[in-house]
Design an enzyme around this catalytic site. Sequence first.
Site, PDB file in Angstrom:
ATOM      1  N   CYS A  30      -3.781 -24.917  17.302  1.00 59.50           N
ATOM      2  CA  CYS A  30      -5.060 -24.305  17.693  1.00 59.50           C
ATOM      3  C   CYS A  30      -5.303 -24.237  19.197  1.00 59.50           C
ATOM      4  O   CYS A  30      -5.403 -23.154  19.758  1.00 59.50           O
ATOM      5  CB  CYS A  30      -6.201 -25.044  17.014  1.00 59.50           C
ATOM      6  SG  CYS A  30      -6.348 -24.550  15.294  1.00 59.50           S
TER       7      CYS A  30
ATOM      8  N   VAL B 273      -5.437 -25.097   6.856  1.00 63.30           N
ATOM      9  CA  VAL B 273      -6.856 -24.733   6.831  1.00 63.30           C
ATOM     10  C   VAL B 273      -7.296 -24.329   5.420  1.00 63.30           C
ATOM     11  O   VAL B 273      -8.247 -24.890   4.864  1.00 63.30           O
ATOM     12  CB  VAL B 273      -7.123 -23.578   7.830  1.00 63.30           C
ATOM     13  CG1 VAL B 273      -8.545 -23.058   7.687  1.00 63.30           C
ATOM     14  CG2 VAL B 273      -6.872 -24.036   9.260  1.00 63.30           C
TER      15      VAL B 273
ATOM     16  N   ARG C  88     -10.148 -30.860  12.049  1.00 63.29           N
ATOM     17  CA  ARG C  88      -9.008 -31.372  12.808  1.00 63.29           C
ATOM     18  C   ARG C  88      -7.952 -31.815  11.821  1.00 63.29           C
ATOM     19  O   ARG C  88      -8.251 -32.536  10.873  1.00 63.29           O
ATOM     20  CB  ARG C  88      -9.413 -32.595  13.647  1.00 63.29           C
ATOM     21  CG  ARG C  88     -10.268 -32.295  14.844  1.00 63.29           C
ATOM     22  CD  ARG C  88     -10.922 -33.557  15.350  1.00 63.29           C
ATOM     23  NE  ARG C  88     -11.731 -34.170  14.300  1.00 63.29           N
ATOM     24  CZ  ARG C  88     -12.300 -35.377  14.392  1.00 63.29           C
ATOM     25  NH1 ARG C  88     -12.136 -36.112  15.459  1.00 63.29           N
ATOM     26  NH2 ARG C  88     -13.043 -35.862  13.405  1.00 63.29           N
ATOM     27  N   GLU C  89      -6.704 -31.407  12.030  1.00 61.22           N
ATOM     28  CA  GLU C  89      -5.634 -31.908  11.172  1.00 61.22           C
ATOM     29  C   GLU C  89      -5.592 -33.424  11.310  1.00 61.22           C
ATOM     30  O   GLU C  89      -5.829 -33.964  12.388  1.00 61.22           O
ATOM     31  CB  GLU C  89      -4.300 -31.282  11.564  1.00 61.22           C
ATOM     32  CG  GLU C  89      -4.226 -29.833  11.145  1.00 61.22           C
ATOM     33  CD  GLU C  89      -2.953 -29.156  11.612  1.00 61.22           C
ATOM     34  OE1 GLU C  89      -1.908 -29.817  11.698  1.00 61.22           O
ATOM     35  OE2 GLU C  89      -3.026 -27.948  11.903  1.00 61.22           O
TER      36      GLU C  89
ATOM     37  N   PHE D 248     -12.872 -36.809  22.964  1.00 55.97           N
ATOM     38  CA  PHE D 248     -11.951 -35.864  23.607  1.00 55.97           C
ATOM     39  C   PHE D 248     -11.803 -36.111  25.109  1.00 55.97           C
ATOM     40  O   PHE D 248     -11.619 -35.191  25.894  1.00 55.97           O
ATOM     41  CB  PHE D 248     -12.342 -34.408  23.286  1.00 55.97           C
ATOM     42  CG  PHE D 248     -11.833 -34.014  21.925  1.00 55.97           C
ATOM     43  CD1 PHE D 248     -12.334 -34.619  20.785  1.00 55.97           C
ATOM     44  CD2 PHE D 248     -10.804 -33.092  21.779  1.00 55.97           C
ATOM     45  CE1 PHE D 248     -11.833 -34.319  19.527  1.00 55.97           C
ATOM     46  CE2 PHE D 248     -10.290 -32.789  20.526  1.00 55.97           C
ATOM     47  CZ  PHE D 248     -10.816 -33.406  19.397  1.00 55.97           C
TER      48      PHE D 248
ATOM     49  N   ASN E 254     -13.496 -24.509  20.947  1.00 58.70           N
ATOM     50  CA  ASN E 254     -12.137 -25.033  21.100  1.00 58.70           C
ATOM     51  C   ASN E 254     -11.702 -25.066  22.566  1.00 58.70           C
ATOM     52  O   ASN E 254     -11.059 -26.007  23.015  1.00 58.70           O
ATOM     53  CB  ASN E 254     -11.146 -24.202  20.279  1.00 58.70           C
ATOM     54  CG  ASN E 254     -10.959 -24.787  18.882  1.00 58.70           C
ATOM     55  OD1 ASN E 254     -11.695 -25.693  18.496  1.00 58.70           O
ATOM     56  ND2 ASN E 254     -10.005 -24.278  18.145  1.00 58.70           N
TER      57      ASN E 254
ATOM     58  N   ASP F 273      -1.681 -17.607  -2.061  1.00 60.70           N
ATOM     59  CA  ASP F 273      -0.724 -17.548  -0.959  1.00 60.70           C
ATOM     60  C   ASP F 273       0.392 -16.594  -1.353  1.00 60.70           C
ATOM     61  O   ASP F 273       0.737 -16.481  -2.540  1.00 60.70           O
ATOM     62  CB  ASP F 273      -0.149 -18.946  -0.664  1.00 60.70           C
ATOM     63  CG  ASP F 273       0.301 -19.092   0.775  1.00 60.70           C
ATOM     64  OD1 ASP F 273      -0.409 -19.736   1.566  1.00 60.70           O
ATOM     65  OD2 ASP F 273       1.367 -18.521   1.121  1.00 60.70           O
TER      66      ASP F 273
HETATM   67  C1  UDX Z   1      -3.885 -20.677  10.209  1.00 64.69           C
HETATM   68  C2  UDX Z   1      -4.046 -20.230  11.649  1.00 64.69           C
HETATM   69  O1  UDX Z   1      -3.096 -20.890  12.449  1.00 64.69           O
HETATM   70  C3  UDX Z   1      -5.410 -20.510  12.182  1.00 64.69           C
HETATM   71  O2  UDX Z   1      -5.607 -19.833  13.387  1.00 64.69           O
HETATM   72  C4  UDX Z   1      -6.401 -20.000  11.279  1.00 64.69           C
HETATM   73  O3  UDX Z   1      -7.636 -20.473  11.733  1.00 64.69           O
HETATM   74  C5  UDX Z   1      -6.157 -20.341   9.844  1.00 64.69           C
HETATM   75  O4  UDX Z   1      -4.817 -20.101   9.432  1.00 64.69           O
HETATM   76  P1  UDX Z   1      -3.081 -22.974   9.204  1.00 64.69           P
HETATM   77  O5  UDX Z   1      -3.757 -23.077   7.887  1.00 64.69           O
HETATM   78  O6  UDX Z   1      -2.836 -24.224   9.973  1.00 64.69           O
HETATM   79  O7  UDX Z   1      -3.963 -22.093  10.191  1.00 64.69           O
HETATM   80  O8  UDX Z   1      -1.744 -22.092   9.058  1.00 64.69           O
HETATM   81  P2  UDX Z   1      -0.557 -22.257   7.997  1.00 64.69           P
HETATM   82  O9  UDX Z   1      -0.427 -23.682   7.596  1.00 64.69           O
HETATM   83  O10 UDX Z   1       0.583 -21.500   8.568  1.00 64.69           O
HETATM   84  O11 UDX Z   1      -1.092 -21.491   6.687  1.00 64.69           O
HETATM   85  C6  UDX Z   1      -1.256 -20.130   6.532  1.00 64.69           C
HETATM   86  C7  UDX Z   1      -0.873 -19.712   5.101  1.00 64.69           C
HETATM   87  O12 UDX Z   1      -1.124 -18.333   4.918  1.00 64.69           O
HETATM   88  C8  UDX Z   1       0.602 -19.942   4.779  1.00 64.69           C
HETATM   89  O13 UDX Z   1       0.714 -20.747   3.618  1.00 64.69           O
HETATM   90  C9  UDX Z   1       1.157 -18.541   4.537  1.00 64.69           C
HETATM   91  O14 UDX Z   1       2.156 -18.500   3.528  1.00 64.69           O
HETATM   92  C10 UDX Z   1      -0.103 -17.788   4.089  1.00 64.69           C
HETATM   93  N1  UDX Z   1      -0.060 -16.333   4.267  1.00 64.69           N
HETATM   94  C11 UDX Z   1       0.344 -15.795   5.438  1.00 64.69           C
HETATM   95  C12 UDX Z   1      -0.510 -15.527   3.221  1.00 64.69           C
HETATM   96  O15 UDX Z   1      -0.856 -16.006   2.143  1.00 64.69           O
HETATM   97  N2  UDX Z   1      -0.514 -14.171   3.409  1.00 64.69           N
HETATM   98  C13 UDX Z   1      -0.119 -13.588   4.564  1.00 64.69           C
HETATM   99  O16 UDX Z   1      -0.159 -12.372   4.685  1.00 64.69           O
HETATM  100  C14 UDX Z   1       0.325 -14.434   5.616  1.00 64.69           C
HETATM  101  C1  UDX Z   2      -8.599 -28.643  16.804  1.00 65.47           C
HETATM  102  C2  UDX Z   2     -10.135 -28.762  16.895  1.00 65.47           C
HETATM  103  O1  UDX Z   2     -10.507 -30.116  17.175  1.00 65.47           O
HETATM  104  C3  UDX Z   2     -10.772 -28.275  15.620  1.00 65.47           C
HETATM  105  O2  UDX Z   2     -12.182 -28.319  15.720  1.00 65.47           O
HETATM  106  C4  UDX Z   2     -10.283 -26.844  15.453  1.00 65.47           C
HETATM  107  O3  UDX Z   2     -10.959 -26.102  14.560  1.00 65.47           O
HETATM  108  C5  UDX Z   2      -8.789 -26.841  15.249  1.00 65.47           C
HETATM  109  O4  UDX Z   2      -8.217 -27.337  16.444  1.00 65.47           O
HETATM  110  P1  UDX Z   2      -6.576 -30.064  15.811  1.00 65.47           P
HETATM  111  O5  UDX Z   2      -5.746 -29.196  16.703  1.00 65.47           O
HETATM  112  O6  UDX Z   2      -6.199 -30.163  14.376  1.00 65.47           O
HETATM  113  O7  UDX Z   2      -8.111 -29.575  15.841  1.00 65.47           O
HETATM  114  O8  UDX Z   2      -6.606 -31.572  16.394  1.00 65.47           O
HETATM  115  P2  UDX Z   2      -7.378 -32.300  17.604  1.00 65.47           P
HETATM  116  O9  UDX Z   2      -7.793 -33.630  17.116  1.00 65.47           O
HETATM  117  O10 UDX Z   2      -8.438 -31.446  18.185  1.00 65.47           O
HETATM  118  O11 UDX Z   2      -6.218 -32.525  18.687  1.00 65.47           O
HETATM  119  C6  UDX Z   2      -5.610 -31.441  19.375  1.00 65.47           C
HETATM  120  C7  UDX Z   2      -4.664 -31.941  20.439  1.00 65.47           C
HETATM  121  O12 UDX Z   2      -5.377 -32.543  21.513  1.00 65.47           O
HETATM  122  C8  UDX Z   2      -3.664 -33.007  19.966  1.00 65.47           C
HETATM  123  O13 UDX Z   2      -2.393 -32.721  20.548  1.00 65.47           O
HETATM  124  C9  UDX Z   2      -4.211 -34.306  20.500  1.00 65.47           C
HETATM  125  O14 UDX Z   2      -3.191 -35.236  20.741  1.00 65.47           O
HETATM  126  C10 UDX Z   2      -4.854 -33.836  21.800  1.00 65.47           C
HETATM  127  N1  UDX Z   2      -5.972 -34.685  22.256  1.00 65.47           N
HETATM  128  C11 UDX Z   2      -7.123 -34.779  21.528  1.00 65.47           C
HETATM  129  C12 UDX Z   2      -5.880 -35.362  23.494  1.00 65.47           C
HETATM  130  O15 UDX Z   2      -4.846 -35.276  24.185  1.00 65.47           O
HETATM  131  N2  UDX Z   2      -6.951 -36.110  23.929  1.00 65.47           N
HETATM  132  C13 UDX Z   2      -8.107 -36.211  23.214  1.00 65.47           C
HETATM  133  O16 UDX Z   2      -9.027 -36.901  23.672  1.00 65.47           O
HETATM  134  C14 UDX Z   2      -8.205 -35.526  21.968  1.00 65.47           C
END
Ligand code: UDX
Ligand code: UDX
Length: 441
Positions: free
Chosen positions: A263, A11, A157-158, A252, A211, A30
């Site tokens: 998420c 994110v 979305r990732e 979806f 979500n 970070d």
């Molecule tokens: C995360 C959460 O999963 C999501 O709910 C939220 O919306 C945004 O942060 P994501 O970016 O996918 O999403 O997580 P991740 O890839 O694990 O990245 C978080 C980063 O924060 C890591 O690089 C970690 O090293 C860093 N971190 C964690 C800090 O810099 N300080 C901290 O205290 C803890």
């Molecule tokens: C989700 C939300 O879409 C995004 O808005 C939010 O902020 C973060 O979480 P993400 O989890 O990155 O994004 O991917 P997404 O494309 O939403 O897919 C989530 C999961 O649902 C995946 O495992 C995907 O395979 C599944 N999926 C998605 C289905 O099984 N069917 C669908 O029609 C769509």
Amino acid sequence: MNLAIIGTGYVGLTTGTCFAEVGHNVVCVDNNAKKIDMLSHGEMPIYEPDLEEMIVSNVSAGRLHFSTNLAEAVKCSEIIFIAVPTPPHEDGSVDLSYIEEVSHAIADTLSPELGYRIIVDKSTVPVSTGDRVSEVIARYAPDEVDIDVVSNPEFLREGSAVSDLMNPDRVVIGADSQRAMDMMKRVYQPFNAPIVEVDLPSAEMIKHAANSFLALKISYINAVSAVCEKAGADVEQVAMGIGMDKRISRHFLNAGLGYGGSCFPKDVKGFINIADKLGAPLNILKEVEHINNRQCERFIERIRQKLWVLRNKRIAVWGIAFKQNTDDVRESVAVKIIRRLCDEGSIVTAYDPKAAESGALALQGYPVTISQDMYECTRDAEVLIVATEWRQFAMANLPKVRELMRLPIIFDGRNIIHGENAVSAGFEYHSVGRKSLYPAK
Ligand code: UDX
Ligand code: UDX
């Protein structure tokens, strides 16, 4: 504007890079020094389409910086975004300790001389977290600091994060001060997106509700897919037929193995937990979770029905990531299926175009072989399972796969392979919510 992003994960890194792309000056912070070191040397800690090129060009334009120094970032930035993890506890409640730690660290560096600062919550958090962040700042910062706390949830979305961020359907900003709202609108002005201006708790609630609704849509079509299997209907045709109604929409409504990722599973759990605590239970979401778990179990059960015994069966699995176009395996249904098959004594070989490394880590201790080639993965297999919706699986050379496999059986958990093509190549083809297809005798 000068912006800091605390937490450089999927994110934070993509958000910070897109802010730089539209002209802001961004520092991504970070506490993982290795990650910052990699990024500073032009290496990518994650795979996300189009991100690397964008990072390279913004770093060389001098707009994007990486650092472990939070205090320095707070000093230089008018707005500080928090994007650290908010993982679930055992009971489904959200672990907010990283948010608290970062808020405390920000408070420690604030001073009246610094001037006005906005602290923005980007992470997915339970409603009222914004108030908690304000309390932490008030507790640890000097009395006279001038700050506002804002909620600005992410909807990326990732796998398509860059395009989601650059072309958002809407930007939600929850702020209780007009000054903060105006500055936040300046941040997003270059994106040309509709801005939803709301109060802070409503912004937090929008994220939960959005979500959970998307997860509900997926579970709904998955529940319908189970009925389709019994009734001889085709869930893809049903999804098309109902999705053309604009009130419903086709998005979806892809039936499959259920939702995974960092998420949906966590957010649905979190929303259930908060609603329970507030005395307004969301039982509908308990059913959403139940359907999601059942969907994967039903699929494994169908494979067992086919093979009778799973022990010592050679099974090839295409896909380890939780969805296509990512290396992320958090809460991946593919990983869950591989673990289950290993536990049952199957001999599993798995392939994923981007998640081989992260998958190997997630599957440590399981006797699975990770293959580097999608075709080699299927050699001598008795069943091929498609567990992730990567496009290259849909485009596979099926006659070649048929030659490599011991038995001609495909279980497509994502409904992406063209069933008629599979049958022409000599396979029996099983998918989700549709009739199984068999080659003519
Ligand atoms: C995360 C959460 O999963 C999501 O709910 C939220 O919306 C945004 O942060 P994501 O970016 O996918 O999403 O997580 P991740 O890839 O694990 O990245 C978080 C980063 O924060 C890591 O690089 C970690 O090293 C860093 N971190 C964690 C800090 O810099 N300080 C901290 O205290 C803890
Ligand atoms: C989700 C939300 O879409 C995004 O808005 C939010 O902020 C973060 O979480 P993400 O989890 O990155 O994004 O991917 P997404 O494309 O939403 O897919 C989530 C999961 O649902 C995946 O495992 C995907 O395979 C599944 N999926 C998605 C289905 O099984 N069917 C669908 O029609 C769509």
